[in-house]
Design an enzyme around this catalytic site. Structure first.
Site, PDB file in Angstrom:
ATOM      1  N   TYR A  17      14.880  93.514 -14.489  1.00 16.80           N
ATOM      2  CA  TYR A  17      15.303  93.848 -15.847  1.00 16.80           C
ATOM      3  C   TYR A  17      16.439  94.880 -15.809  1.00 16.80           C
ATOM      4  CZ  TYR A  17      15.276  95.586 -20.612  1.00 16.80           C
ATOM      5  OH  TYR A  17      15.674  95.981 -21.866  1.00 16.80           O
ATOM      6  N   GLU A  39      11.056  95.652 -28.117  1.00 16.54           N
ATOM      7  CA  GLU A  39      11.181  97.107 -28.304  1.00 16.54           C
ATOM      8  C   GLU A  39      10.178  97.600 -29.350  1.00 16.54           C
ATOM      9  OE1 GLU A  39      12.667  99.169 -26.416  1.00 16.54           O
ATOM     10  OE2 GLU A  39      14.127  97.925 -25.359  1.00 16.54           O
ATOM     11  N   TRP A  47       7.203 100.334 -20.985  1.00 10.43           N
ATOM     12  CA  TRP A  47       8.043  99.147 -20.911  1.00 10.43           C
ATOM     13  C   TRP A  47       7.484  98.175 -19.871  1.00 10.43           C
ATOM     14  CZ3 TRP A  47      10.793  96.685 -24.079  1.00 10.43           C
ATOM     15  CH2 TRP A  47      11.669  95.681 -23.667  1.00 10.43           C
TER      16      TRP A  47
END
Length: 187
Positions: A17, A39, A47
């Site tokens: 990522y 998000e 995350w």
């Protein structure tokens, strides 16, 4: 290769990522909605948790097709709240559906989220090269401005901290640390 602190010694998903997505400018509307949703879902969580569930999110949320998500109903909300493969926060799920409906209205009016977001920076990414992770702000005047504008436009769960992370993910803000050798904009 030296990476931003949060991606150093991370697992493969996080490293990928960081190296290939985060901070890479995108103007793909589906990807923008996916990252908006992820998000939102990340708020209050790590995350890494979101990335671990990302593929299942794609399945559960119709590949992040806003037209399909906009058609979701209470049965879909119940299905999603009971889906252990995603983050099962009813408010976040309902707001994702609401945001898809808002975006469909925009699309029908000839407006895109990408054009809207990039207009705040005149189509050019803002490149920051902070020295340490502690220097990277959780929100900025830009994220506050975008958050306020999105809320006024009827979008939900788009506070300035979420928007800050989203703008970074979309490459509107390139907040790779100065020491990071992954530099998408100077390639």
């Amino acid at each position: 290769m030296t990476r931003c602190d949060w991606a150093e010694n991370a697992n493969e998903l996080m490293t990928h990522y960081h190296d290939y997505e985060w901070g890479v400018p995108t103007k793909d509307e589906r990807e923008t909605f996916e990252l908006m949703t992820l998000e939102m879902m990340q708020a209050g969580l790590s995350w890494q948790t979101v990335l671990n569930k990302r593929e299942h999110f794609r399945e559960a949320f119709a590949g992040f097709d806003v037209n399909e998500i906009a058609q979701f109903n209470e049965a879909d909300v119940a299905r999603l709240v009971n889906d252990a493969g995603i983050i099962r926060n009813k408010l976040k799920i309902a707001d994702t559906i609401h945001n898809a409906r808002q975006l469909v209205k925009w699309h029908r009016a000839g407006k895109t989220m990408n054009a809207y977001l990039w207009s705040f920076v005149d189509g050019q990414p803002i490149i920051n090269r902070y020295s340490t992770a502690a220097d990277v702000p959780a929100q900025t005047p830009l994220s506050q401005q975008v958050s306020k504008a999105l809320k006024q436009a009827g979008f939900k769960f788009v506070g300035p901290t979420i928007v800050q992370s989203w703008l970074e993910a979309l490459g509107i803000l390139d907040d790779h640390l100065a020491k990071c050798t992954v530099n998408h904009l100077s390639e």
